[in-house]
Enzyme design. Structure first.
Site, PDB file in Angstrom:
ATOM      1  N   LYS A  80      76.267  34.763  16.064  1.00 52.17           N
ATOM      2  CA  LYS A  80      76.878  33.958  14.996  1.00 52.17           C
ATOM      3  C   LYS A  80      78.339  33.701  15.351  1.00 52.17           C
ATOM      4  O   LYS A  80      79.053  34.631  15.746  1.00 52.17           O
ATOM      5  CB  LYS A  80      76.772  34.704  13.663  1.00 52.17           C
ATOM      6  N   SER A 155      75.117  31.959   4.977  1.00 47.03           N
ATOM      7  CA  SER A 155      75.881  31.185   5.932  1.00 47.03           C
ATOM      8  C   SER A 155      75.322  31.230   7.355  1.00 47.03           C
ATOM      9  O   SER A 155      75.579  30.343   8.151  1.00 47.03           O
ATOM     10  CB  SER A 155      77.324  31.683   5.957  1.00 47.03           C
ATOM     11  N   SER A 179      74.114  36.549   3.725  1.00 46.20           N
ATOM     12  CA  SER A 179      74.086  35.567   4.814  1.00 46.20           C
ATOM     13  C   SER A 179      73.224  35.916   6.015  1.00 46.20           C
ATOM     14  O   SER A 179      73.028  35.085   6.896  1.00 46.20           O
ATOM     15  CB  SER A 179      75.503  35.282   5.300  1.00 46.20           C
TER      16      SER A 179
HETATM   17  N1  GLN Z   1      76.205  32.765   0.266  1.00 48.37           N
HETATM   18  C1  GLN Z   1      77.163  33.773  -0.074  1.00 48.37           C
HETATM   19  C2  GLN Z   1      78.528  33.149  -0.197  1.00 48.37           C
HETATM   20  O1  GLN Z   1      78.622  31.993  -0.096  1.00 48.37           O
HETATM   21  C3  GLN Z   1      77.148  34.861   0.948  1.00 48.37           C
HETATM   22  C4  GLN Z   1      77.955  34.571   2.157  1.00 48.37           C
HETATM   23  C5  GLN Z   1      77.853  35.635   3.194  1.00 48.37           C
HETATM   24  O2  GLN Z   1      77.074  36.582   3.078  1.00 48.37           O
HETATM   25  N2  GLN Z   1      78.672  35.495   4.209  1.00 48.37           N
HETATM   26  O3  GLN Z   1      79.501  33.801  -0.427  1.00 48.37           O
END
Ligand code: GLN
Length: 500
Positions: A80, A155, A179
């Site tokens: 990532k 994400s 994410s």
């Molecule tokens: N979707 C969640 C957010 O937007 C989690 C993001 C993440 O785990 N990096 O904050």
């Protein structure tokens, strides 16, 4: 499709050890696949062709010389693009870091290099890991291999899509609110958020430091365990790193078993708001676990209804502080103001206005507001109290159950663009994953079947440091489901024409 790209990491490791294939062949097969399909998927922001092949060639040489090699030596992996890598660009999905090269490796990257796993490249993500669809990337969205018009989650949509599209057998993700697990759920892959502190965060670009955790993405539970064993362990460079080992995760994954295990259904993480097909697959999994000898109990976590609200105060507060370093002065992008005077404040302002996308700006504004002197107690202080209540809910639940189970996400992959203008609808995707981050406990998402042709994820949660239970329960359910389906879920995916 070549067996080299449909094999799991464990299968590849066995073929490499038996010298049935070379690491160069395995790596080249994945690079070819990336070449062939990534134009449609957009999982990769950078492909690391030369270095990956060089590492693979060195592994083959070392094996021929009879050197002792790590089990995963020669098995490729995607990273990532929130995790810093020397010699490859790191963008965090943001214009702010376009073209930026880290002068050092994250600890997890040093460990991957030590295991001699070829790195295929860096994967797409929502800018600074903020989002649930990968649509907030400054480099265009990633597409879900099950349906190219749909989101791959976020994400870490790039890592999950790469694994689900057979571009990589393994990937690294980061999970601050879901994410790793939510993208795994909506792409039919496996994703694990380890116990907070179980994997070093050194070199993971910080979003919300008290919630962030690096973890594995894979196609099987065993592969995730093997990868977590590579990246986990104490790191003196991360002050929150745990010192105790978490035990043999791969052994647990090889011996999946739920006989006598108490599995708690969380009353608040199902029912209203969960799609019918998601709820149905979840119920079937619970019945399977019961038939396999698990004792199913119902637990209640009444404070979970405040988790999302508290998360969207704590996470932006920490993020607003962590992102203050992107000032156009130290490193990254610099934008000069259109008109003089050229003061440092005006350079910062012009840089941050041009470099950050809308979602990142929204969260910086939320975070600085919540932390401001007059509102600190009302917002940030209250959210921290809710966090304690969530931890207590988990403590009570784990007094009744060894692991908890829920759907990973209330819905399957939605259409690109569908929730882009509705931040609250987007935030709801993580309703079932956020509580684990708030409490620092580990969670896994495994494929639980399809709803209208799209993957559904099943989540297990365990007490802190008990990651081993996730692998034991996850592998047991995976085994039963694969028996029912006649093979892995992804083997039946219409991934760009079908994997037969
Ligand atoms: N979707 C969640 C957010 O937007 C989690 C993001 C993440 O785990 N990096 O904050």
């Amino acid at each position: 499709m070549s067996e080299l790209i449909t094999s799991s990491a464990a299968q590849l490791a066995a073929k490499l050890a038996a010298r049935e294939v070379t690491a160069v062949e395995v790596t080249q097969a994945h690079l070819d696949r990336i070449n062939e399909v990534d134009g449609a998927i957009n999982a990769f922001l950078h492909v690391n062709t030369d270095e990956a092949l060089q590492v693979a060639a060195d592994v083959d040489k070392a094996r021929a010389a009879g050197e002792d090699l790590h089990e995963l030596a020669g098995v490729p992996i995607a990273i990532k693009d929130l995790i810093v890598t020397k010699g490859q660009p790191t963008t965090a999905g943001s214009k702010m870091l376009e073209g930026w090269m880290s002068p050092y490796d994250a600890t997890v990257i040093s460990k991957i290099r030590a295991a001699r796993m070829p790195m295929l490249g860096k994967t797409n993500l929502d800018e600074f890991a903020m989002g649930s669809s990968t649509e907030h990337s400054a480099y265009g969205p990633t597409h879900n291999p099950w349906d190219l018009d749909r989101i791959p989650g976020g994400s870490g949509g790039g890592s999950a899509a790469a694994v689900a599209a057979f571009e990589a057998p393994l990937a690294l993700g980061t999970d601050t609110g879901g994410s790793i697990r939510q993208p795994a759920a909506v792409t039919g892959s496996v994703g694990v958020k380890p116990t907070y502190g179980g994997v070093s965060r050194y070199g993971a670009i910080a979003m919300a430091s008290s919630l962030d955790q690096i973890g594995p993405v894979s196609r099987t539970v065993l592969d995730a365990a093997l990868l977590q064993e590579v990246i986990g362990g104490h790191d003196p460079r991360d002050s929150t790193s745990l010192t105790d080992p978490v035990g043999s995760l791969a052994d647990a994954a090889r011996n999946g078993n739920v006989a006598g295990m108490r599995i708690g259904i969380v009353k608040e993480l199902q029912g209203e708001g969960y799609e019918a097909g998601v709820q149905a697959r979840f119920n079937e999994s619970v019945e399977m676990l019961r038939d396999a000898g698990a004792e199913i109990v119902e637990v209640s976590c009444p404070n979970f209804k405040y988790a999302l609200g508290a998360y969207y105060l704590i996470m932006p507060s920490e993020a607003s502080s962590n992102l203050a370093k992107y000032d156009g002065v130290r490193y990254g992008m610099r934008e000069l103001p259109a008109e003089p005077p050229l003061t440092i404040e005006r350079v910062m302002s012009a840089t941050r206005a041009a470099g950050f996308g809308d979602e990142v700006k929204r969260r910086i504004i939320l975070g600085t507001y919540a932390l401001s002197a007059g509102y600190y107690d009302a917002y940030y202080g209250s959210a921290q109290k809710v966090r304690t209540l969530i931890q207590r809910d988990f403590d009570a639940a784990f007094a009744q159950a060894d692991v908890l189970i829920s759907p990973t996400s209330p819905n399957t992959a939605f259409k690109l663009g569908e929730k882009l203008d509705d931040p609250l609808a987007m935030y709801l995707n993580d309703i079932a994953t956020i509580p684990a981050n708030m409490a620092g406990i580990p969670g896994i998402s495994i494929p639980g079947g399809l709803s209208d042709g799209l993957p559904v994820g099943i989540q297990f949660l365990a007490p802190a440091r008990e990651d081993i239970r996730l692998y034991r329960a996850g592998a047991a359910l995976e085994g039963m489901l694969e028996q029912k389906w006649g093979g892995p879920l992804l083997a039946s995916a219409p991934v760009l024409g079908g994997v037969k």
